[in-house]
Design a protein around this motif. Structure first.
Motif, short mmCIF file in Angstrom:
data_model
loop_
_atom_site.label_atom_id
_atom_site.label_comp_id
_atom_site.label_asym_id
_atom_site.label_seq_id
_atom_site.Cartn_x
_atom_site.Cartn_y
_atom_site.Cartn_z
N ASP A 188 11.44 -6.02 -17.81
CA ASP A 188 11.57 -7.28 -17.39
C ASP A 188 12.20 -7.64 -16.02
OD1 ASP A 188 11.53 -10.31 -18.15
OD2 ASP A 188 13.56 -9.92 -19.00
N ALA A 189 12.09 -6.80 -15.01
CA ALA A 189 12.47 -7.03 -13.77
C ALA A 189 11.73 -7.93 -13.05
CB ALA A 189 12.60 -5.61 -13.05
N PRO A 190 12.32 -8.48 -11.98
CA PRO A 190 11.57 -9.83 -11.25
C PRO A 190 10.44 -8.93 -10.42
CG PRO A 190 14.10 -9.93 -10.68
CD PRO A 190 13.82 -8.55 -11.59
N LEU A 191 9.08 -9.72 -10.46
CA LEU A 191 8.12 -9.02 -9.86
C LEU A 191 8.23 -9.30 -8.15
CD1 LEU A 191 5.33 -10.78 -12.05
CD2 LEU A 191 6.08 -8.21 -12.03
N ARG A 192 7.44 -8.52 -7.45
CA ARG A 192 7.34 -8.51 -6.03
C ARG A 192 6.93 -9.76 -5.66
NH1 ARG A 192 5.13 -2.85 -5.14
NH2 ARG A 192 3.41 -3.75 -6.01
N PRO A 193 7.01 -10.65 -4.66
CA PRO A 193 6.69 -11.87 -4.27
C PRO A 193 5.21 -12.15 -4.52
CG PRO A 193 8.46 -11.33 -2.87
CD PRO A 193 8.08 -10.03 -3.73
N ARG A 194 4.20 -11.44 -3.96
CA ARG A 194 2.81 -11.67 -4.02
C ARG A 194 2.12 -11.08 -4.98
NH1 ARG A 194 1.16 -9.57 1.60
NH2 ARG A 194 -0.85 -9.62 0.33
N VAL A 195 2.98 -10.70 -6.02
CA VAL A 195 2.10 -9.99 -7.29
C VAL A 195 1.30 -11.10 -7.84
CG1 VAL A 195 2.35 -9.28 -9.54
CG2 VAL A 195 3.61 -8.09 -7.79
N ALA A 196 1.75 -12.48 -8.22
CA ALA A 196 0.95 -13.40 -8.89
C ALA A 196 -0.11 -13.87 -8.04
CB ALA A 196 1.82 -14.65 -8.93
N THR A 197 -0.17 -13.88 -6.94
CA THR A 197 -1.42 -14.16 -6.10
C THR A 197 -2.34 -13.03 -5.94
OG1 THR A 197 -0.19 -13.51 -3.87
CG2 THR A 197 -0.31 -15.71 -4.66
N ARG A 198 -1.95 -11.85 -6.35
CA ARG A 198 -2.98 -10.87 -6.43
C ARG A 198 -3.55 -10.61 -8.06
NH1 ARG A 198 -1.20 -5.51 -3.32
NH2 ARG A 198 -3.46 -5.55 -2.94
#
Length: 82
Positions: free
Chosen positions: A21-31
């Motif tokens: 449940d750690a925060p995702l890296r910033p560009r993960v959603a767009t990938r």
């Protein structure tokens, strides 16, 4: 916590994907997400606040489940078109 229930005669295997449940890296959603999915995430955030990490995890988990299902059925995921 996770639970799965089924008759052993109805299923071959059961898989459960557990994510940190750690925060995702910033560009993960767009990938991970398609442009329409990103639009729905933006609409959710406008009405409910920050949901990007949860929505991205849901998209990633769904794709992983589909990938594993296709592999189990001996279908090449690269040949699958939604």
């Amino acid at each position: 916590c996770a639970a799965a229930v089924a008759r052993s005669s109805d299923v071959l295997t059961v898989g459960i994907d557990v994510e940190d449940d750690a925060p995702l890296r910033p560009r993960v959603a767009t990938r991970i997400c398609t442009p329409p999915e990103l639009g729905r995430v933006a609409a959710l955030e406008a009405s409910r606040g920050s949901v990007t990490d949860a929505a991205t995890r849901l998209g990633l988990g769904s794709r992983y489940v589909l990938y594993r299902l296709l592999k189990a059925l001996d279908v090449d995921p690269a040949d699958y078109r939604s």
